[in-house]
Design a protein around this motif. Structure first.
Motif, PDB file in Angstrom:
ATOM      1  N   MET A 423      11.800   1.320   1.197  1.00  0.00           N
ATOM      2  CA  MET A 423      10.526   1.417   0.374  1.00  0.00           C
ATOM      3  C   MET A 423       9.747   0.244   0.409  1.00  0.00           C
ATOM      4  N   GLU A 424      10.189  -1.032   0.370  1.00  0.00           N
ATOM      5  CA  GLU A 424       9.268  -2.202   0.290  1.00  0.00           C
ATOM      6  C   GLU A 424       8.827  -2.562   1.746  1.00  0.00           C
ATOM      7  N   ALA A 425       9.655  -1.822   2.858  1.00  0.00           N
ATOM      8  CA  ALA A 425       8.962  -1.801   4.117  1.00  0.00           C
ATOM      9  C   ALA A 425       7.712  -0.683   4.530  1.00  0.00           C
ATOM     10  N   GLY A 426       7.636   0.109   3.396  1.00  0.00           N
ATOM     11  CA  GLY A 426       6.737   1.113   3.483  1.00  0.00           C
ATOM     12  C   GLY A 426       7.243   2.290   4.540  1.00  0.00           C
ATOM     13  N   HIS A 427       8.351   2.621   4.391  1.00  0.00           N
ATOM     14  CA  HIS A 427       8.781   3.461   5.227  1.00  0.00           C
ATOM     15  C   HIS A 427       9.473   4.851   4.361  1.00  0.00           C
ATOM     16  N   ILE A 428       9.036   4.607   3.232  1.00  0.00           N
ATOM     17  CA  ILE A 428       9.392   5.875   2.281  1.00  0.00           C
ATOM     18  C   ILE A 428       8.552   6.967   2.664  1.00  0.00           C
ATOM     19  N   VAL A 480      12.992   8.789 -10.895  1.00  0.00           N
ATOM     20  CA  VAL A 480      12.335   7.600 -11.921  1.00  0.00           C
ATOM     21  C   VAL A 480      12.635   8.390 -13.478  1.00  0.00           C
ATOM     22  N   PHE A 481      12.419   9.846 -13.758  1.00  0.00           N
ATOM     23  CA  PHE A 481      12.618  10.165 -15.033  1.00  0.00           C
ATOM     24  C   PHE A 481      14.170   9.747 -15.423  1.00  0.00           C
ATOM     25  N   THR A 482      15.092  10.273 -14.491  1.00  0.00           N
ATOM     26  CA  THR A 482      16.530  10.204 -14.720  1.00  0.00           C
ATOM     27  C   THR A 482      16.961   8.671 -14.970  1.00  0.00           C
ATOM     28  N   LYS A 556      10.236   1.459  -9.528  1.00  0.00           N
ATOM     29  CA  LYS A 556       9.062   0.949  -9.271  1.00  0.00           C
ATOM     30  C   LYS A 556       8.633   1.185  -7.874  1.00  0.00           C
ATOM     31  N   ASN A 557       9.273   1.075  -7.115  1.00  0.00           N
ATOM     32  CA  ASN A 557       8.905   1.348  -5.742  1.00  0.00           C
ATOM     33  C   ASN A 557       8.352   2.766  -5.460  1.00  0.00           C
ATOM     34  N   ILE A 558       9.305   3.892  -6.248  1.00  0.00           N
ATOM     35  CA  ILE A 558       8.629   5.151  -5.887  1.00  0.00           C
ATOM     36  C   ILE A 558       7.389   5.467  -6.783  1.00  0.00           C
ATOM     37  N   ASP A 560       5.060   2.888  -7.011  1.00  0.00           N
ATOM     38  CA  ASP A 560       4.032   2.389  -6.066  1.00  0.00           C
ATOM     39  C   ASP A 560       3.767   3.116  -4.931  1.00  0.00           C
ATOM     40  N   ALA A 561       4.674   3.763  -4.387  1.00  0.00           N
ATOM     41  CA  ALA A 561       4.450   4.791  -3.221  1.00  0.00           C
ATOM     42  C   ALA A 561       3.482   5.734  -3.579  1.00  0.00           C
ATOM     43  N   HIS A 562       3.551   6.221  -5.096  1.00  0.00           N
ATOM     44  CA  HIS A 562       2.586   7.348  -5.423  1.00  0.00           C
ATOM     45  C   HIS A 562       1.102   6.695  -5.739  1.00  0.00           C
ATOM     46  N   LYS A 563       1.163   5.281  -5.636  1.00  0.00           N
ATOM     47  CA  LYS A 563      -0.224   4.532  -5.941  1.00  0.00           C
ATOM     48  C   LYS A 563      -0.194   4.607  -7.373  1.00  0.00           C
ATOM     49  N   GLY A 564       0.950   4.668  -8.163  1.00  0.00           N
ATOM     50  CA  GLY A 564       0.840   4.549  -9.548  1.00  0.00           C
ATOM     51  C   GLY A 564       0.956   3.081 -10.098  1.00  0.00           C
ATOM     52  N   ILE A 565       1.098   3.301 -11.424  1.00  0.00           N
ATOM     53  CA  ILE A 565       1.633   1.872 -12.230  1.00  0.00           C
ATOM     54  C   ILE A 565       2.770   2.238 -13.156  1.00  0.00           C
ATOM     55  N   ILE A 566       3.767   1.411 -13.237  1.00  0.00           N
ATOM     56  CA  ILE A 566       4.441   1.341 -14.178  1.00  0.00           C
ATOM     57  C   ILE A 566       4.779   0.159 -15.011  1.00  0.00           C
ATOM     58  N   SER A 567       4.810   0.130 -16.206  1.00  0.00           N
ATOM     59  CA  SER A 567       4.801  -0.936 -17.026  1.00  0.00           C
ATOM     60  C   SER A 567       5.851  -0.934 -18.241  1.00  0.00           C
TER      61      SER A 567
END
Length: 585
Positions: A423-428, A480-482, A556-558, A560-567
């Motif tokens: 994920m961090e390498a952008g291969h997701i 993420v929900f789980t 968080k990586n999931i 971010d891959a959806h171009k979303g925000i988690i806080s």
């Protein structure tokens, strides 16, 4: 008001000046004509007396003298002749109010007797006692003890004076009326361009810099209009230059990654950019204040530093920790000449730098710790099997089962590490689909209802769905929900609650998961989404169920891959709220 305007003041000044001049001129004219009519009458009567005296001296026919005297005198006057032999003659007159001049009265008047005795001409105004009538008397001596007296009433002269006075008053009135008209006309012509300049100046104050004053004359007022238009053009040029500089400054400040706050001496915040507003919002949340106070109340830390900067007139550096984030603030004084008029504070979020430092220090220790435990257990139990410590088949199977579970745990740990690395390498790889939000969320929450009831926790779902579908990877978002719901249940005590709020509109898919559990320490908040993060395990209600510390990092990586925000927002012993926002595009 008219009296306060330039037109009124100029017109009144001209009118008062003309009235004053006319007043003085009228006084002199009245005095002049009053004396002029008296002198004219005396001169005419003296001429009449002189002519009659010639007749008396040259003619012996008294009747001829009397008839000629009646002809040459003024019809409204009378002539009295005293002959050398003492004879007295008095002419007729058309003025019935003019009394007879008696000889005895002449004898008793010293002034009149001077004509007879001193050979002296007289010109006097006297009141005739017998009729109490004022008259002008002229005396002309002939010989000793003889003379001619001509007199007439002053009423005729008074009428002439009155007529003259009327003419003067009429001329003055006409002059005042004409002066008033021309004064107002002239004032209006002079002040009309000034009024237009005033209106143009008012337009300039409202920002209408294209306003121009028409040039109606080529005198000083026309030159003033030319200079006014030139001033308007220069003012427009400078205002546009200032506006461009202000917009450029605002763009620079808004685009800065560091927060910028400009303060005056009273502590009022004049300029703030988005990073600074984020810092202030965190401060208000930390201090249980309403975020609407953002432009009203200065944070205590900033106020203390501001007073120190104003007092010492030197820049001050401070570190501030808010909501688990580390900020470094540099405040520098702003000068107005030699006087400190305020300060500018530059606030830099150093959380990422601190996080990287902590990550570099903890990564190897965390990996070693996570792998050491299952390896030690597998080594110990395998040695027990090899050394025949477990004698029965059941005991060997139990030890083999523990070894198998630990190997699975190591496999999950390695797989999670590989997932995070990819994920961090952008291969997701995301398999986005159009999902019916309501049924999707209800299915996930229903999966956790049994666990929630088993742990005596109230799990609720609130929905605000304006748009029925959303586009995302359902498997990844369910992961993420789980993770978030499972964490909320595990860190919430019995009789607590976990509330899941879902909102979907045409732009974003928003989820909020709130609990009233143990919360997260402030110092751990910046690192909750890091690999191997584990809060104090003493706050975990279900101590038998341990995690690897990678779930939130994967979540968080999931997102971010959806171009979303988690806080996350959290307070100890009050609860935690995780919020994620995923755009549809």
């Amino acid at each position: 008001m008219f009296w306060r305007s330039v037109v009124g003041k100029l017109a009144i000044t001209i009118l008062l000046l003309v009235c004053f001049v006319l007043f003085i001129l009228s006084i002199f004219l009245l005095q002049f004509f009053e004396n002029f009519h008296v002198d004219k009458a005396e001169e005419e009567m003296l001429q009449t007396a002189t002519k009659i005296s010639y007749l008396v001296e040259q003619q012996e026919d008294k009747q001829f003298i009397h008839d000629t005297g009646d002809l040459i005198k003024n019809p409204s006057s009378r002539v009295a002749i005293i002959y050398p032999n003492g004879e007295y003659w008095l002419s007729n007159t058309t003025d019935e109010s003019l009394p007879e001049l008696e000889k005895e009265w002449i004898s008793n008047d010293q002034d009149l007797m001077k004509v007879l005795t001193s050979d002296t001409e007289i010109k006097q105004e006297k009141i005739l006692t017998n009729r109490n009538t004022e008259a002008i008397i002229v005396g002309k001596p002939i010989t000793e003890n003889s003379g001619i007296f001509v007199y007439q009433s002053t009423e005729e002269i008074s009428q002439t004076k009155a007529e003259t006075r009327k003419i003067i008053y009429l001329a003055a009135g006409v002059a005042i009326i004409l002066t008033t008209f021309f004064a107002v006309f002239l004032s209006t012509r002079i002040t009309s361009p000034l009024i237009r300049m005033r209106e143009a100046a008012h337009d300039l104050t409202r920002g209408e810099f294209n306003t121009k004053v028409p040039i109606l004359t080529h005198d000083e007022i026309g030159d003033l209009a030319i200079e006014f238009n030139r001033m308007g053009r220069q003012l427009k040029f400078h205002i546009n230059a200032l506006r461009q500089e202000k917009e450029q400054f605002s763009s620079i400040v808004s685009s800065m990654a560091d927060g910028v706050v400009t303060l005056n001496r009273n502590g009022d915040m004049i300029v703030t950019n988005p990073p600074a507003e984020k810092f202030l919002e965190n401060w208000y949340f930390e201090n249980n204040s309403d975020s609407q106070e953002l432009s009203k109340r200065l944070p205590t830390e900033l106020n203390q530093v501001l007073q120190e900067v104003i007092g010492g007139e030197e820049k001050v550096l401070r570190e501030i920790a808010i909501q688990g984030r580390n900020y470094v603030m540099l405040m520098t004084p702003l000068y107005d000449g030699s006087h400190v008029r305020g300060a500018v504070a530059v606030i830099r979020d150093m959380t990422e730098e601190r996080r990287l430092d902590k990550l570099r220090k903890d990564f190897i220790a965390n990996v070693s710790h996570e792998l050491r435990t299952p390896i030690s257990m597998m080594q110990g139990y395998s040695e027990a099997i090899v050394d025949d410590i477990a004698e029965s088949k059941e005991e060997k199977n139990e030890l083999a089962k523990i070894i198998h579970e630990e190997s699975l745990r190591m496999g999950r740990l390695v797989n999670d590490l590989l997932d995070i690395a990819r994920m961090e390498a952008g291969h997701i790889q995301l398999n986005k689909e159009k999902i019916e939000v309501e049924g999707y969320v209800e299915r996930i929450i229903k999966k956790f209802q049994g666990i929630a009831k088993e742990n005596q926790i109230e799990l609720t779902l609130s929905k605000d769905i304006d748009f029925s579908t959303a586009t995302f990877d359902p498997d990844r978002i369910e992961q993420v929900f789980t993770n978030l719901v499972d964490n909320a249940i595990r860190h919430t005590n019995e009789n607590g609650f976990v509330q899941v709020s879902v909102k979907n509109n045409q732009e974003t898919f928003d989820v909020s998961i709130e609990d009233n559990g143990s919360g997260i320490p402030e110092e751990d908040l910046p690192f909750v989404f890091e690999r191997f993060y584990k809060a104090d395990k003493s706050r975990t209600r279900n101590k038998k169920k341990k995690g690897t510390g990678l779930g939130l990092a994967i979540a968080k990586n999931i997102v971010d891959a959806h171009k979303g925000i988690i806080s996350v927002n959290s307070k100890i012993n009050q609860g935690t709220t995780f919020t994620l926002k995923i755009p549809h595009k």
